[in-house]
Motif scaffolding. Structure first.
Motif, PDB file in Angstrom:
ATOM      1  N   TYR A 175       0.720  -1.270  -0.029  1.00  0.00           N
ATOM      2  CA  TYR A 175      -0.028   0.086   0.091  1.00  0.00           C
ATOM      3  C   TYR A 175       0.913   1.220   0.061  1.00  0.00           C
ATOM      4  O   TYR A 175       2.100   1.041   0.550  1.00  0.00           O
ATOM      5  CB  TYR A 175      -0.953   0.115   1.407  1.00  0.00           C
ATOM      6  CG  TYR A 175      -1.921  -0.919   1.248  1.00  0.00           C
ATOM      7  CD1 TYR A 175      -3.169  -1.003   0.827  1.00  0.00           C
ATOM      8  CD2 TYR A 175      -1.518  -2.578   1.956  1.00  0.00           C
ATOM      9  CE1 TYR A 175      -4.172  -1.862   0.686  1.00  0.00           C
ATOM     10  CE2 TYR A 175      -2.457  -3.164   1.756  1.00  0.00           C
ATOM     11  CZ  TYR A 175      -3.633  -3.313   1.330  1.00  0.00           C
ATOM     12  OH  TYR A 175      -4.760  -4.146   1.406  1.00  0.00           O
ATOM     13  N   ALA A 176       0.241   2.237  -0.731  1.00  0.00           N
ATOM     14  CA  ALA A 176       1.133   3.693  -0.750  1.00  0.00           C
ATOM     15  C   ALA A 176       1.033   4.296   0.885  1.00  0.00           C
ATOM     16  O   ALA A 176       2.116   4.797   1.118  1.00  0.00           O
ATOM     17  CB  ALA A 176       0.396   4.400  -1.586  1.00  0.00           C
ATOM     18  N   HIS A 177       0.082   4.088   1.459  1.00  0.00           N
ATOM     19  CA  HIS A 177      -0.049   4.481   2.860  1.00  0.00           C
ATOM     20  C   HIS A 177      -0.600   3.605   3.898  1.00  0.00           C
ATOM     21  O   HIS A 177      -1.483   2.855   3.746  1.00  0.00           O
ATOM     22  CB  HIS A 177      -1.045   5.701   2.819  1.00  0.00           C
ATOM     23  CG  HIS A 177      -0.948   6.808   1.715  1.00  0.00           C
ATOM     24  ND1 HIS A 177      -0.032   7.782   1.540  1.00  0.00           N
ATOM     25  CD2 HIS A 177      -1.344   6.857   0.713  1.00  0.00           C
ATOM     26  CE1 HIS A 177      -0.087   8.350   0.639  1.00  0.00           C
ATOM     27  NE2 HIS A 177      -1.055   7.902   0.060  1.00  0.00           N
ATOM     28  N   ASN A 181      -5.528   3.063  -1.647  1.00  0.00           N
ATOM     29  CA  ASN A 181      -4.271   3.028  -1.553  1.00  0.00           C
ATOM     30  C   ASN A 181      -3.976   3.045  -0.155  1.00  0.00           C
ATOM     31  O   ASN A 181      -2.637   3.085   0.090  1.00  0.00           O
ATOM     32  CB  ASN A 181      -3.491   4.072  -2.299  1.00  0.00           C
ATOM     33  CG  ASN A 181      -3.588   3.723  -3.835  1.00  0.00           C
ATOM     34  OD1 ASN A 181      -3.138   2.742  -4.418  1.00  0.00           O
ATOM     35  ND2 ASN A 181      -3.969   4.990  -4.473  1.00  0.00           N
ATOM     36  N   THR A 182      -4.814   2.765   0.990  1.00  0.00           N
ATOM     37  CA  THR A 182      -4.315   2.869   2.275  1.00  0.00           C
ATOM     38  C   THR A 182      -5.028   1.587   2.793  1.00  0.00           C
ATOM     39  O   THR A 182      -6.017   1.250   2.699  1.00  0.00           O
ATOM     40  CB  THR A 182      -5.101   3.973   2.913  1.00  0.00           C
ATOM     41  OG1 THR A 182      -4.860   5.316   2.366  1.00  0.00           O
ATOM     42  CG2 THR A 182      -5.017   4.390   4.300  1.00  0.00           C
ATOM     43  N   GLU A 230      -5.998   7.644   1.387  1.00  0.00           N
ATOM     44  CA  GLU A 230      -6.445   7.698   0.072  1.00  0.00           C
ATOM     45  C   GLU A 230      -7.079   6.471  -0.315  1.00  0.00           C
ATOM     46  O   GLU A 230      -6.700   5.307  -0.377  1.00  0.00           O
ATOM     47  CB  GLU A 230      -4.878   7.991  -0.635  1.00  0.00           C
ATOM     48  CG  GLU A 230      -4.952   7.822  -2.155  1.00  0.00           C
ATOM     49  CD  GLU A 230      -3.821   7.877  -2.999  1.00  0.00           C
ATOM     50  OE1 GLU A 230      -3.970   7.569  -4.150  1.00  0.00           O
ATOM     51  OE2 GLU A 230      -2.873   8.262  -2.325  1.00  0.00           O
TER      52      GLU A 230
END
Length: 446
Positions: free
Chosen positions: A44-46, A88-89, A85
């Motif tokens: 995940y990005a976040h 993406n979280t 997000e």
């Protein structure tokens, strides 16, 4: 860094369309938090991680909040850098048993669908979960979001994961598997190395910190300190989470386990906990320990027939520690060395029975045995390749008189197959398969 099978489970969960929030439960210190954090940061990005033990005030973010946007506002106000997000979280709710309102909120996150949520908890199955004590007397109930979460149980390292941790390549494990399938003897060099690793696993167990300590230092004294710290944490949990009237009984049950296994007839007896002890006093306390993932119950069978669960006798059972390393740590110092050097006498049978229970339990097998007043006794009975199969667990080699008796009377017992686990190489004679202990984890086929 330990390779864990749960990583594959987490990947499959993420790839499942329209997946629900995931609840990862398991005994304390089995590696839940580390595995989830590693997975989340790789996928995940976040990542927003809340730990309700280290930061109990974070529970306020979920109180009286039934809208995901409100919960997010509360979290971002309390956690610096928290970013949400959509798509993406990953939100990690660690030690969620400390915040039942967060467990309730999983329903709202599922219905909202913008963010993935993974919760972890050590005591989610124990008596009293969902109730919070206030002022020592009052209780407030919260709901569990049935149908809006996916629950997965995680265990300490199993023996195959222990092999990975010790650098045994998949090529060697596949070679062992080939010998297992073909029922041919294993090369002596591999056999001796596996025997050594199996004995190490018996005393180190599968708690990640204990495994890492052993691999880094090979100092059994340090391993023992880690294990006994975990045991002390279990005892602290018993004092913290159990009802006041149950606390002394839970601890007594737990501390009686090594004595229960020392008996020739290892049936769990409440009178061993305390002279004159009765089921009415201790039954709930034993259930608490089982629900916490610390022990496994092995039920006696009325008959050796499938389905095993349908023929189990609930009130007649044995109890094993879920992790054999912790059982060894409950015994006096020096027992680790005795196991490694083969110096134990009568108690070694209990240790190797617990070892096979450990391996089967981490394979998600329910445990059963068979004992009759006539003296017939089989250590374990499993469903294997569609048949009711006897399993004898011997510390080295040993007599399997009961197994031979049952196999010689198929018209009475309806059993045609048996497996003998011990300090052997592979062998096959008639309807009895002989395997080394370290191959027990290959007995996966139901």
């Amino acid at each position: 860094m330990l390779k864990r099978k749960i990583e594959t489970v987490l990947e499959e969960w993420k790839q499942t369309p329209d997946h629900k929030p995931l609840v990862l439960k398991g005994c304390r210190q089995c590696g839940k938090t580390f595995s989830v954090e590693k997975f989340a940061h790789e996928n995940y990005a976040h990542v927003v991680s809340l730990n309700f033990v280290h930061q109990p005030d974070l529970a306020f973010a979920f109180q009286n909040s039934k809208v995901v946007d409100d919960i997010i506002v509360n979290i971002t106000a309390m956690v610096n850098g928290a970013t949400f997000e959509p798509g993406n979280t990953c939100l990690i709710l660690d030690e969620i048993q400390e915040c039942p309102e967060a467990r309730t909120a999983l329903k709202f996150f599922k219905l909202d669908g913008r963010f993935d949520v993974i919760a972890t908890g050590s005591l989610l199955g124990v008596k009293g979960y969902g109730q919070r004590r206030k002022n020592g007397e009052e209780f407030r109930k919260t709901s569990v979001p049935v149908g809006y979460e996916t629950i997965i149980e995680m265990y300490p390292l199993d023996f195959e994961e222990y092999l990975w941790a010790n650098g045994i390549p998949d090529l060697v494990i596949q070679r062992l598997k080939q010998h297992f399938v073909e029922k041919t003897p294993i090369e002596e060099a591999i056999h001796q190395r596996m025997r050594q690793l199996l004995l190490q696993y018996t005393v180190v167990g599968g708690m990640p910190e204990a495994v890492n300590t052993f691999i880094e230092t090979h100092d059994m004294g340090r391993v023992l300190n880690v294990q006994r710290t975990i045991i002390d944490e279990y005892k602290d949990d018993m004092m913290k989470y159990a009802n006041d009237e149950d606390k002394p009984h839970i601890r007594e049950c737990f501390e009686s386990i090594p004595r229960q296994l020392s008996k020739e007839n290892k049936k769990f007896q409440y009178s061993v906990i305390r002279k004159g002890g009765k089921a009415a006093q201790y039954k709930g306390s034993l259930q608490w320990i089982e629900d916490a993932g610390i022990i496994q119950r092995c039920r006696n069978l009325s008959i050796t027939e499938l389905p095993l669960d349908g023929n189990a006798i609930d009130e007649v059972f044995k109890v094993y520690m879920a992790d054999t390393g912790l059982l060894i740590a409950m015994l006096e110092e020096g027992t680790q060395l005795d196991v490694l050097q083969g110096n134990l006498l009568g108690y070694k049978g209990a240790i190797f029975e617990n070892l096979i229970a450990d391996i089967f339990g981490k394979m998600r097998r329910k445990l059963y045995y068979f004992r009759k007043e006539s003296g017939l006794e089989i250590d374990f009975v499993i469903r294997y390749q569609g048949h009711c199969t006897l399993v004898e667990a011997k510390s080295t080699t040993g007599n399997v008189k009961s197994t031979k008796t049952i196999l010689s009377h198929p018209e009475k017992y309806h059993v045609y197959h048996a497996i003998k686990l011990g300090d052997y190489n592979i062998g096959y004679s008639g309807n009895m398969l002989t395997l080394p202990h370290y191959m027990a984890f290959f007995l996966t086929e139901r």
